[in-house]
Design a protein around this motif. Structure first.
Motif, mmCIF file in Angstrom:
data_model
loop_
_atom_site.group_PDB
_atom_site.id
_atom_site.type_symbol
_atom_site.label_atom_id
_atom_site.label_comp_id
_atom_site.label_asym_id
_atom_site.label_seq_id
_atom_site.Cartn_x
_atom_site.Cartn_y
_atom_site.Cartn_z
ATOM 1 N N PHE A 221 0.816 -1.208 0.000
ATOM 2 C CA PHE A 221 0.000 0.000 0.000
ATOM 3 C C PHE A 221 0.858 1.270 0.000
ATOM 4 N N LYS A 222 2.009 1.205 0.634
ATOM 5 C CA LYS A 222 2.905 2.351 0.628
ATOM 6 C C LYS A 222 3.429 2.597 -0.797
ATOM 7 N N LYS A 223 3.804 1.525 -1.496
ATOM 8 C CA LYS A 223 4.287 1.647 -2.875
ATOM 9 C C LYS A 223 3.168 2.151 -3.788
ATOM 10 N N LYS A 224 1.976 1.617 -3.601
ATOM 11 C CA LYS A 224 0.841 2.030 -4.421
ATOM 12 C C LYS A 224 0.525 3.518 -4.206
ATOM 13 N N LYS A 225 0.626 3.958 -2.977
ATOM 14 C CA LYS A 225 0.352 5.360 -2.678
ATOM 15 C C LYS A 225 1.419 6.264 -3.290
ATOM 16 N N SER A 226 2.691 5.843 -3.254
ATOM 17 C CA SER A 226 3.753 6.666 -3.828
ATOM 18 C C SER A 226 3.664 6.709 -5.355
ATOM 19 N N GLU A 227 3.167 5.649 -5.982
ATOM 20 C CA GLU A 227 2.991 5.643 -7.433
ATOM 21 C C GLU A 227 1.852 6.558 -7.844
ATOM 22 N N LYS A 228 0.875 6.735 -6.992
ATOM 23 C CA LYS A 228 -0.265 7.595 -7.268
ATOM 24 C C LYS A 228 0.164 9.066 -7.314
ATOM 25 N N SER A 229 1.092 9.412 -6.458
ATOM 26 C CA SER A 229 1.534 10.825 -6.341
ATOM 27 C C SER A 229 2.343 11.287 -7.525
#
Length: 62
Positions: free
Chosen positions: A54-62
């Motif tokens: 989820f941390k990786k997914k959130k950073s890819e969103k930004s």
């Protein structure tokens, strides 16, 4: 933050129930202890992997 609070509440309920069980099939020997160590190790691994995902997914969103 709300998710973390709910998760910790659920976890505390779950662990109190898990510690209160009597497992007659495994007995009280080293196999029972090994089972619990394995269970909590796998549980910790799943939580860690979910966190990193989820941390990786959130950073890819930004």
């Amino acid at each position: 933050m709300k998710f973390i609070t709910i998760f910790i509440s659920f976890l505390s309920l779950f662990t109190s129930q898990a510690f209160a069980h009597t497992d007659h099939a495994l007995g009280e020997g080293s196999l029972h202890t090994f089972y619990h160590v394995t269970f909590w190790a796998v549980f910790a691994l799943v939580v860690y992997k979910a966190y990193t995902y989820f941390k990786k997914k959130k950073s890819e969103k930004s």
